[in-house]
Design a protein around this motif. Structure first.
Motif, PDB file in Angstrom:
ATOM      1  N   HIS A  36       0.729  -1.348  -0.052  1.00  0.00           N
ATOM      2  CA  HIS A  36       0.092  -0.043   0.051  1.00  0.00           C
ATOM      3  C   HIS A  36       0.986   1.453  -0.044  1.00  0.00           C
ATOM      4  CE1 HIS A  36      -4.001  -1.788   1.055  1.00  0.00           C
ATOM      5  NE2 HIS A  36      -3.195  -2.694   1.336  1.00  0.00           N
ATOM      6  N   THR A  37       0.373   2.350  -0.588  1.00  0.00           N
ATOM      7  CA  THR A  37       1.055   3.678  -0.307  1.00  0.00           C
ATOM      8  C   THR A  37       0.294   4.615   0.289  1.00  0.00           C
ATOM      9  OG1 THR A  37       2.538   3.523  -2.214  1.00  0.00           O
ATOM     10  CG2 THR A  37       1.687   5.567  -1.896  1.00  0.00           C
ATOM     11  N   ALA A  38       0.592   5.184   1.260  1.00  0.00           N
ATOM     12  CA  ALA A  38      -0.012   6.426   1.899  1.00  0.00           C
ATOM     13  C   ALA A  38       0.952   7.642   1.587  1.00  0.00           C
ATOM     14  CB  ALA A  38       0.004   6.212   3.408  1.00  0.00           C
ATOM     15  N   TYR A  39       0.031   8.731   0.829  1.00  0.00           N
ATOM     16  CA  TYR A  39       0.975   9.694   0.275  1.00  0.00           C
ATOM     17  C   TYR A  39       0.265  10.939   0.656  1.00  0.00           C
ATOM     18  CZ  TYR A  39       2.957  12.525  -3.504  1.00  0.00           C
ATOM     19  OH  TYR A  39       3.586  13.514  -4.383  1.00  0.00           O
ATOM     20  N   PRO A  40       1.251  11.783   1.390  1.00  0.00           N
ATOM     21  CA  PRO A  40       0.782  12.975   2.253  1.00  0.00           C
ATOM     22  C   PRO A  40       0.584  14.082   1.345  1.00  0.00           C
ATOM     23  CG  PRO A  40       3.027  12.797   2.523  1.00  0.00           C
ATOM     24  CD  PRO A  40       2.658  11.590   1.564  1.00  0.00           C
ATOM     25  N   TYR A  41      -0.036  14.074   0.067  1.00  0.00           N
ATOM     26  CA  TYR A  41      -0.107  15.180  -0.774  1.00  0.00           C
ATOM     27  C   TYR A  41      -1.492  14.739  -1.655  1.00  0.00           C
ATOM     28  CZ  TYR A  41       1.844  19.619  -2.489  1.00  0.00           C
ATOM     29  OH  TYR A  41       1.898  20.997  -2.757  1.00  0.00           O
ATOM     30  N   TYR A  42      -1.353  15.180  -2.884  1.00  0.00           N
ATOM     31  CA  TYR A  42      -2.396  15.086  -3.854  1.00  0.00           C
ATOM     32  C   TYR A  42      -2.449  13.744  -4.704  1.00  0.00           C
ATOM     33  CZ  TYR A  42      -4.057  20.034  -2.992  1.00  0.00           C
ATOM     34  OH  TYR A  42      -4.372  21.026  -2.219  1.00  0.00           O
ATOM     35  N   ARG A  43      -3.378  13.259  -5.147  1.00  0.00           N
ATOM     36  CA  ARG A  43      -3.342  11.991  -5.629  1.00  0.00           C
ATOM     37  C   ARG A  43      -2.833  12.439  -7.282  1.00  0.00           C
ATOM     38  NH1 ARG A  43      -2.753   9.519  -9.480  1.00  0.00           N
ATOM     39  NH2 ARG A  43      -3.990   7.753 -10.418  1.00  0.00           N
ATOM     40  N   LYS A  44      -3.156  13.167  -7.843  1.00  0.00           N
ATOM     41  CA  LYS A  44      -2.638  13.786  -9.190  1.00  0.00           C
ATOM     42  C   LYS A  44      -2.054  15.139  -9.290  1.00  0.00           C
ATOM     43  CE  LYS A  44      -4.753  13.837 -13.933  1.00  0.00           C
ATOM     44  NZ  LYS A  44      -5.840  13.607 -14.790  1.00  0.00           N
ATOM     45  N   GLY A  45      -1.313  15.408 -10.319  1.00  0.00           N
ATOM     46  CA  GLY A  45      -0.812  16.631 -10.592  1.00  0.00           C
ATOM     47  C   GLY A  45       0.186  16.839 -11.518  1.00  0.00           C
ATOM     48  N   TYR A  46       0.617  17.902 -11.923  1.00  0.00           N
ATOM     49  CA  TYR A  46       1.478  17.936 -12.711  1.00  0.00           C
ATOM     50  C   TYR A  46       2.952  18.461 -12.264  1.00  0.00           C
ATOM     51  CZ  TYR A  46      -2.703  17.750 -15.188  1.00  0.00           C
ATOM     52  OH  TYR A  46      -3.949  17.397 -15.594  1.00  0.00           O
ATOM     53  N   LEU A  47       3.150  18.927 -11.255  1.00  0.00           N
ATOM     54  CA  LEU A  47       4.350  19.105 -10.282  1.00  0.00           C
ATOM     55  C   LEU A  47       5.087  17.640 -10.406  1.00  0.00           C
ATOM     56  CD1 LEU A  47       5.857  21.203  -8.681  1.00  0.00           C
ATOM     57  CD2 LEU A  47       4.376  20.079  -6.453  1.00  0.00           C
ATOM     58  N   SER A  48       6.664  17.930 -10.483  1.00  0.00           N
ATOM     59  CA  SER A  48       7.284  16.854 -10.948  1.00  0.00           C
ATOM     60  C   SER A  48       7.201  15.510 -10.154  1.00  0.00           C
ATOM     61  CB  SER A  48       8.590  17.177 -10.887  1.00  0.00           C
ATOM     62  OG  SER A  48       9.112  17.787  -9.942  1.00  0.00           O
ATOM     63  N   HIS A  49       7.048  15.693  -8.721  1.00  0.00           N
ATOM     64  CA  HIS A  49       7.065  14.555  -7.799  1.00  0.00           C
ATOM     65  C   HIS A  49       5.851  13.927  -7.692  1.00  0.00           C
ATOM     66  CE1 HIS A  49       5.540  16.654  -4.133  1.00  0.00           C
ATOM     67  NE2 HIS A  49       5.997  17.950  -4.420  1.00  0.00           N
ATOM     68  N   VAL A  50       4.554  14.785  -7.824  1.00  0.00           N
ATOM     69  CA  VAL A  50       3.275  14.398  -8.015  1.00  0.00           C
ATOM     70  C   VAL A  50       3.106  13.694  -9.294  1.00  0.00           C
ATOM     71  CG1 VAL A  50       0.756  15.122  -7.644  1.00  0.00           C
ATOM     72  CG2 VAL A  50       2.545  16.149  -6.598  1.00  0.00           C
ATOM     73  N   ARG A  51       3.765  14.018 -10.180  1.00  0.00           N
ATOM     74  CA  ARG A  51       3.348  13.363 -11.546  1.00  0.00           C
ATOM     75  C   ARG A  51       3.876  12.116 -11.685  1.00  0.00           C
ATOM     76  NH1 ARG A  51       0.746  13.773 -16.124  1.00  0.00           N
ATOM     77  NH2 ARG A  51       1.599  15.502 -17.666  1.00  0.00           N
ATOM     78  N   ALA A  52       4.737  11.510 -10.815  1.00  0.00           N
ATOM     79  CA  ALA A  52       5.128  10.152 -10.531  1.00  0.00           C
ATOM     80  C   ALA A  52       4.149   9.222 -10.067  1.00  0.00           C
ATOM     81  CB  ALA A  52       6.692  10.171  -9.722  1.00  0.00           C
TER      82      ALA A  52
END
Length: 479
Positions: free
Chosen positions: A192-208
């Motif tokens: 599982h992944t718990a991600y402390p930010y947005y599910r989607k986006g175009y900022l480089s680390h969110v893009r991944a």
């Protein structure tokens, strides 16, 4: 499976196209690749990339022609062709103000291979009302490309054109470690992944995130984001412009529509509520994923805030001990609080914290930190040290300090050479006490802008005329 009898050319092909297969899907073998073999593959890989891309990426061809570089004999031959980071934000800012996305696409097409460039130019962006619309449109129009952007602290965003396969290769390497792989038949964990930010986006680390889910996780349902929505690039860009204008004393000259201001107000309110929201999110994750194997990748301060919030609620050893907790970037001038790593491990219950040195522009490899605090250079990335004033190459021997530059061997739709704003020290010769044969970064990583009171004028290693010609070519939009 690769064998000792394979030629350097055969191994290089795998390094460029399927690096996980090069080491037979073994995380131990990845760290134990012989130094001499890596150096031979890197030179061979650089030569192949240049031969393949010299005539096909317009701005690279312009620069190579001006410098008279026809082929690569040794690693340092590529130094005049390393791009300054400003290349990726060299478009006229007025194009964004006027929503001239067709012009932005003309600019972008000169930074990529012809087949990608043609698709970029053919994309219908006439209906795009802002950056969020543009990114979404480009994803559909050019499915082999993912454009991401940097945080734009200067007020101008860098647009980074990465191939989909680049992201996939990066996470296939990360999978070696997150799954603790010792061969192709290693059974996949129920990660599982718990991600402390947005599910989607175009900022480089969110893009991944798209590729993290695709390569590391059983399915989308195993990805748990603090914000299940899309991070707005329009809002990030507006915030960066406001901060830059405020710093220059030109805030009164900014022309912002009432609609954008209303969206910005909502966005700012969401940011103000973030600490409480994240505390609630991790409390939920601690309950929902208790004892499960998780993958969490975030900046050190986000990880530490997560751990502090959990520890204050009496939560310790929440996840499975084989969970993979990863952080990238180092402190870079920020004083990290004493014991933050121990807090993260105490809260999560993971056996180890995996730290890497990496950057948005070079996604093809992260440099992993060993138990002695050294960042070991990834075989998929060629490291350079440059003179901070001239950007000429410094010796590749001994212990040397200079400006970091890299060539990303994973890049195949763009040119992988890039000059950073970081001062680092590399130990080229002496083996590390951890036993890994690779060369490594020692001591602190610092931004030249911090050393120089906010100023960092990166000089391209190409001659001034060659560099100016290439930049003029990149920003000519006739036709």
């Amino acid at each position: 499976m690769p064998t000792a009898q394979q030629s350097i050319e055969q191994k290089t092909k795998l390094l460029l196209t399927n690096p996980a297969k090069l080491v037979n899907y073994s995380q131990l073998a990845w760290h134990q690749l012989p130094r001499a073999e890596v150096q031979a593959m890197q030179l061979c890989g650089l030569q192949q990339r240049f031969a393949d891309l010299r005539e096909r990426i317009p701005v690279l061809k312009k620069l190579a022609d001006a410098e008279g570089i026809e082929h690569i004999e040794q690693l340092d031959d590529a130094v005049p062709l390393l791009f300054e980071h400003t290349v990726y934000k060299s478009y006229p800012p007025s194009l964004l103000e006027k929503r001239s996305f067709a012009q932005i696409n003309k600019w972008l097409a000169k930074l990529v291979t012809p087949e990608i460039g043609e698709a970029v130019m053919a994309a219908d962006v006439s209906a795009c009302q802002g950056l969020d619309d543009w990114f979404e449109t480009m994803d559909k129009a050019v499915p082999a490309l993912r454009i991401s952007h940097t945080s734009g602290t200067s007020g101008t965003l860098s647009f980074l054109p990465h191939g989909v396969r680049e992201f996939e290769k990066t996470f296939e390497i990360r999978r070696l470690f997150a799954w603790n792989m010792d061969g192709p038949d290693t059974p996949p964990p129920e990660l599982h992944t718990a991600y402390p930010y947005y599910r989607k986006g175009y900022l480089s680390h969110v893009r991944a995130n798209e590729f993290m889910i695709k390569v590391l996780l059983p399915d989308e349902a195993h990805f748990h984001a603090a914000y299940p929505s899309t991070l707005s690039t329009d809002m990030l860009h507006l915030g960066a412009k406001i901060r830059a204008a405020y710093a220059k004393g030109t805030l009164d000259r900014l022309d912002i529509s009432p609609e954008l201001l209303a969206r910005k107000k909502q966005f700012d309110e969401l940011q103000m509520e973030a600490p409480q929201h994240l505390a609630t999110f991790f409390e939920q994750m601690a309950s929902q994923l208790k004892g499960k194997q998780v993958y969490i990748g975030a900046t050190w301060n986000l990880l530490h805030n997560m751990a502090k919030a959990g520890l204050e609620c009496g939560l310790e050893n929440v996840f499975h001990a084989d969970s993979y907790i990863s952080t990238t970037g180092g402190a870079k001038g920020v004083v990290q609080p004493e014991g933050w790593r121990e807090d993260v491990l105490r809260f999560t219950g993971a056996k180890a914290l995996h730290e890497t040195y990496a950057m948005s522009e070079v996604i093809g490899g992260s440099h992993a930190r060993c138990e002695h605090g050294h960042f070991h250079l990834a075989p998929t990335v060629i490291a350079y040290l440059l003179d901070p004033d001239t950007s000429k190459p410094l010796p590749r021997e001994g212990r040397v300090t200079g400006r970091a530059a890299f060539f990303d061997l994973g890049a195949d739709v763009r040119w992988g050479g890039f000059i950073t704003g970081d001062e680092i020290t590399i130990e080229w010769d002496k083996p590390c006490a951890c036993g890994r044969p690779s060369q490594y970064v020692v001591g602190p990583i610092q931004r030249y802008s911090e050393k120089n009171g906010g100023d960092d004028k990166i000089t391209c290693a190409a001659t001034e005329d060659s560099h100016r010609e290439a930049m003029d070519f990149l920003n000519t939009f006739e036709g």
